[in-house]
Design a protein around this motif. Structure first.
Motif, PDB file in Angstrom:
ATOM      1  N   HIS A  42     -70.030   7.279 -23.569  1.00  0.00           N
ATOM      2  CA  HIS A  42     -68.887   6.389 -23.406  1.00  0.00           C
ATOM      3  C   HIS A  42     -69.120   5.083 -24.158  1.00  0.00           C
ATOM      4  O   HIS A  42     -68.251   4.597 -24.876  1.00  0.00           O
ATOM      5  CB  HIS A  42     -68.672   6.114 -21.914  1.00  0.00           C
ATOM      6  N   ARG A  43     -70.311   4.535 -24.002  1.00  0.00           N
ATOM      7  CA  ARG A  43     -70.626   3.267 -24.672  1.00  0.00           C
ATOM      8  C   ARG A  43     -70.655   3.449 -26.176  1.00  0.00           C
ATOM      9  O   ARG A  43     -70.151   2.622 -26.922  1.00  0.00           O
ATOM     10  CB  ARG A  43     -71.971   2.746 -24.174  1.00  0.00           C
ATOM     11  N   ARG A  44     -71.231   4.557 -26.595  1.00  0.00           N
ATOM     12  CA  ARG A  44     -71.327   4.821 -28.033  1.00  0.00           C
ATOM     13  C   ARG A  44     -69.935   4.962 -28.658  1.00  0.00           C
ATOM     14  O   ARG A  44     -69.680   4.483 -29.751  1.00  0.00           O
ATOM     15  CB  ARG A  44     -72.127   6.111 -28.260  1.00  0.00           C
ATOM     16  N   ASP A  45     -69.027   5.642 -27.940  1.00  0.00           N
ATOM     17  CA  ASP A  45     -67.721   5.975 -28.509  1.00  0.00           C
ATOM     18  C   ASP A  45     -66.640   4.962 -28.173  1.00  0.00           C
ATOM     19  O   ASP A  45     -65.483   5.159 -28.545  1.00  0.00           O
ATOM     20  CB  ASP A  45     -67.267   7.359 -28.010  1.00  0.00           C
ATOM     21  N   ALA A  46     -67.006   3.921 -27.470  1.00  0.00           N
ATOM     22  CA  ALA A  46     -65.996   2.936 -27.074  1.00  0.00           C
ATOM     23  C   ALA A  46     -65.238   2.443 -28.305  1.00  0.00           C
ATOM     24  O   ALA A  46     -65.833   2.103 -29.321  1.00  0.00           O
ATOM     25  CB  ALA A  46     -66.664   1.773 -26.357  1.00  0.00           C
ATOM     26  N   GLY A  47     -63.925   2.439 -28.208  1.00  0.00           N
ATOM     27  CA  GLY A  47     -63.118   1.943 -29.315  1.00  0.00           C
ATOM     28  C   GLY A  47     -62.683   3.025 -30.285  1.00  0.00           C
ATOM     29  O   GLY A  47     -61.764   2.838 -31.057  1.00  0.00           O
ATOM     30  N   LYS A  48     -63.340   4.189 -30.227  1.00  0.00           N
ATOM     31  CA  LYS A  48     -62.914   5.291 -31.088  1.00  0.00           C
ATOM     32  C   LYS A  48     -61.787   6.051 -30.406  1.00  0.00           C
ATOM     33  O   LYS A  48     -61.733   6.126 -29.187  1.00  0.00           O
ATOM     34  CB  LYS A  48     -64.075   6.261 -31.334  1.00  0.00           C
ATOM     35  N   GLY A  49     -60.936   6.639 -31.203  1.00  0.00           N
ATOM     36  CA  GLY A  49     -59.851   7.426 -30.641  1.00  0.00           C
ATOM     37  C   GLY A  49     -60.371   8.761 -30.156  1.00  0.00           C
ATOM     38  O   GLY A  49     -61.503   9.139 -30.467  1.00  0.00           O
ATOM     39  N   PRO A  50     -59.560   9.485 -29.395  1.00  0.00           N
ATOM     40  CA  PRO A  50     -60.002  10.763 -28.836  1.00  0.00           C
ATOM     41  C   PRO A  50     -60.370  11.793 -29.906  1.00  0.00           C
ATOM     42  O   PRO A  50     -61.183  12.665 -29.662  1.00  0.00           O
ATOM     43  CB  PRO A  50     -58.806  11.224 -28.003  1.00  0.00           C
ATOM     44  N   ASP A  51     -59.787  11.668 -31.100  1.00  0.00           N
ATOM     45  CA  ASP A  51     -60.074  12.651 -32.143  1.00  0.00           C
ATOM     46  C   ASP A  51     -61.516  12.567 -32.625  1.00  0.00           C
ATOM     47  O   ASP A  51     -62.022  13.483 -33.253  1.00  0.00           O
ATOM     48  CB  ASP A  51     -59.132  12.460 -33.342  1.00  0.00           C
ATOM     49  N   PHE A  52     -62.143  11.457 -32.350  1.00  0.00           N
ATOM     50  CA  PHE A  52     -63.521  11.304 -32.805  1.00  0.00           C
ATOM     51  C   PHE A  52     -64.519  11.780 -31.751  1.00  0.00           C
ATOM     52  O   PHE A  52     -65.708  11.771 -31.973  1.00  0.00           O
ATOM     53  CB  PHE A  52     -63.803   9.843 -33.169  1.00  0.00           C
ATOM     54  N   MET A  53     -63.994  12.165 -30.615  1.00  0.00           N
ATOM     55  CA  MET A  53     -64.864  12.610 -29.537  1.00  0.00           C
ATOM     56  C   MET A  53     -65.256  14.069 -29.763  1.00  0.00           C
ATOM     57  O   MET A  53     -64.464  14.857 -30.227  1.00  0.00           O
ATOM     58  CB  MET A  53     -64.110  12.552 -28.201  1.00  0.00           C
ATOM     59  N   PRO A  54     -66.467  14.427 -29.361  1.00  0.00           N
ATOM     60  CA  PRO A  54     -66.808  15.851 -29.365  1.00  0.00           C
ATOM     61  C   PRO A  54     -65.963  16.575 -28.333  1.00  0.00           C
ATOM     62  O   PRO A  54     -65.481  15.961 -27.386  1.00  0.00           O
ATOM     63  CB  PRO A  54     -68.285  15.863 -28.982  1.00  0.00           C
ATOM     64  N   ALA A  55     -65.800  17.885 -28.537  1.00  0.00           N
ATOM     65  CA  ALA A  55     -64.967  18.664 -27.617  1.00  0.00           C
ATOM     66  C   ALA A  55     -65.490  18.560 -26.196  1.00  0.00           C
ATOM     67  O   ALA A  55     -64.734  18.592 -25.235  1.00  0.00           O
ATOM     68  CB  ALA A  55     -64.938  20.122 -28.055  1.00  0.00           C
ATOM     69  N   PHE A  56     -66.797  18.406 -26.095  1.00  0.00           N
ATOM     70  CA  PHE A  56     -67.413  18.319 -24.779  1.00  0.00           C
ATOM     71  C   PHE A  56     -66.807  17.188 -23.951  1.00  0.00           C
ATOM     72  O   PHE A  56     -66.801  17.232 -22.739  1.00  0.00           O
ATOM     73  CB  PHE A  56     -68.920  18.096 -24.960  1.00  0.00           C
ATOM     74  N   LEU A  57     -66.311  16.181 -24.628  1.00  0.00           N
ATOM     75  CA  LEU A  57     -65.782  15.013 -23.920  1.00  0.00           C
ATOM     76  C   LEU A  57     -64.306  14.755 -24.175  1.00  0.00           C
ATOM     77  O   LEU A  57     -63.738  13.864 -23.594  1.00  0.00           O
ATOM     78  CB  LEU A  57     -66.546  13.756 -24.363  1.00  0.00           C
ATOM     79  N   ARG A  58     -63.706  15.538 -25.059  1.00  0.00           N
ATOM     80  CA  ARG A  58     -62.417  15.123 -25.591  1.00  0.00           C
ATOM     81  C   ARG A  58     -61.318  14.990 -24.555  1.00  0.00           C
ATOM     82  O   ARG A  58     -60.421  14.179 -24.707  1.00  0.00           O
ATOM     83  CB  ARG A  58     -61.966  16.089 -26.686  1.00  0.00           C
TER      84      ARG A  58
END
Ligand code: ZN
Length: 310
Positions: free
Chosen positions: A246-262
Motif C-alpha cells: 500500500h505504501r509503495r503504491d500510494a498515488g498510483k492508479g489501480p492499473d499499476f497494481m498487481p492483480a493480487f491487489l487490484r
C-alpha cells in the motif's frame, strides 16, 4: 419458449451472434477485430455485476473437475504464452519452485478440498512484479517480485494460503460458470466446450487477468490468515505485506497494481481485516511463539525442515 434471460439481454444477443460467426471469422481477423472490437469491454459488459438472483443461478451451475482442469490448463497455457511474450521466463523447477512446493504443502492439508487438489502445479515467473495467481484445476504462479517483496516465510505462507483459498472456495470457477450458463441458456448443442467457446476471440486468458470480486479477495485473505496461524506462523506478517505494498503504491492508479491487489482500493481495510482475524484467533485458539521465518525465506529452507532461532 420460456427463456430465462441471464445478465444483460443485449450482450447475450451479441454473444449468440458471435458464437455463430466467430470461429471462422476470427481465424482471418487480427486480434481484437470483429466480432469483438474491444474484447475486454465486451466481457466487462457481459460479465458485469450480477443481481443476487443471477448470482444464485450462477452458483448452481455445475462444473465437473474434468471441465475445471481442461479449462484451467488451457487458460494457464495461454497465460504462460502471454508471460513469455512479455519476456518473462516461466519455470516449474529449481530452488524457488521446490521451496514454494514445501510451503504449499504446509497449507494445502487445511483446505476443505485438500484431496481434490492433491496435485498442484507450481510455476515461478522471473519477473519483478509483485504478483501471484492461480488457475482452475490447481496451477499456481508466483512471481519473483513477490518472493523478493516478502520479508519472511510467514508473509509468503499467507500469500500461498490466499491463493489456495481461491481454489478451495471455487472463486476461480466464476468465469467458467458464467460462460457455461450463457451457452446453455441459449440452448447450445452438444457438449460444453470452454476452449472452443473462448478460443475464437482469444479472450480466455484475458478473463483471468480480470480481478476477482472484492468479497472473494477478502475471503481469501481471511482463509490465508487463518491457515497461516494454524500452521504456526504469525499471520500479521501477511497484513504487514499488504501495508508495505500500500505504501509503495500510494498515488498510483489501480492499473499499476498487481492483480493480487487490484480489486483493492482499500488496502488498509485488508490490513485491518487480517489484524482482526489474528486477534480473534488469538482469543479462540491461543498459540505461543508464532513463527516468522525471515532466515527461512532468505535461505529458501522451509520451517518444516529447519527452525531458526528468532
Ligand atoms: Zn486473490
Amino acid at each position: 419458449m420460456a427463456v430465462m434471460i441471464p445478465f444483460h439481454v443485449r450482450n447475450i444477443l451479441v454473444l449468440a451472434v458471435s458464437l455463430l460467426v466467430a470461429p471462422a471469422a476470427a481465424a482471418q481477423q487480427p486480434r481484437g477485430a470483429f466480432p469483438f472490437a474491444d474484447p475486454q469491454a465486451f466481457f466487462n459488459g457481459l460479465f458485469g455485476e450480477e443481481t443476487p438472483e443471477e448470482r444464485r443461478r450462477l452458483e448452481s451451475v455445475k462444473i465437473s473437475f474434468e471441465e475445471e482442469k481442461r479449462f484451467g490448463n488451457a487458460a494457464a497455457r495461454q497465460y504462460i504464452e502471454h508471460l513469455k511474450q512479455q519476456g518473462a521466463e516461466v519455470t516449474d523447477r529449481g530452488r524457488d519452485v521446490e521451496y514454494l512446493r514445501r510451503l504449499v504443502e504446509t497449507v494445502r492439508p487445511q483446505m476443505e478440498k485438500a484431496r481434490k487438489y492433491r496435485r498442484l502445479t507450481i510455476y515461478v515467473v522471473d519477473s519483478p512484479t509483485t504478483d501471484a495467481r492461480t488457475f482452475p484445476g490447481g496451477t499456481l504462479f508466483f512471481f519473483r517480485g513477490m518472493l523478493d517483496f516478502c520479508e519472511n516465510e510467514a508473509a509468503l505462507v499467507g500469500v500461498v494460503g490466499h491463493e489456495l483459498s481461491h481454489l478451495d472456495r471455487g472463486h476461480l470457477l466464476l468465469p467458467l460458470r458464467r460462460s457455461k450458463f450463457a451457452q446453455t441458456a441459449f440452448g447450445g448443442q452438444g457438449a460444453f466446450s470452454p476452449e472452443e467457446f473462448f478460443a475464437s476471440a482469444g479472450t480466455m486468458m484475458r478473463m483471468f487477468t480480470r480481478p476477482f470480486r472484492p468479497e472473494d479477495e477478502a475471503e481469501a485473505d481471511l482463509d490465508g490468515a487463518t491457515w497461516t496461524y494454524r500452521a504456526g506462523y504469525d499471520p500479521r506478517e501477511m497484513g504487514k505485506l499488504f501495508l508495505a505494498m500500500h505504501r509503495r503504491d500510494a498515488g498510483k492508479g489501480p492499473d499499476f497494481m498487481p492483480a493480487f491487489l487490484r480489486t483493492h482500493p482499500f488496502h488498509m481495510d485488508r490490513f485491518r481485516a487480517i489484524e482482526d482475524r489474528y486477534e480473534h484467533l488469538n482469543r479462540a485458539e491461543p498459540a505461543e511463539n508464532l513463527y516468522i521465518g525471515a532466515a527461512n525465506l532468505r535461505r529458501r529452507i522451509p520451517r518444516s525442515e529447519r527452525v531458526f532461532p528468532e
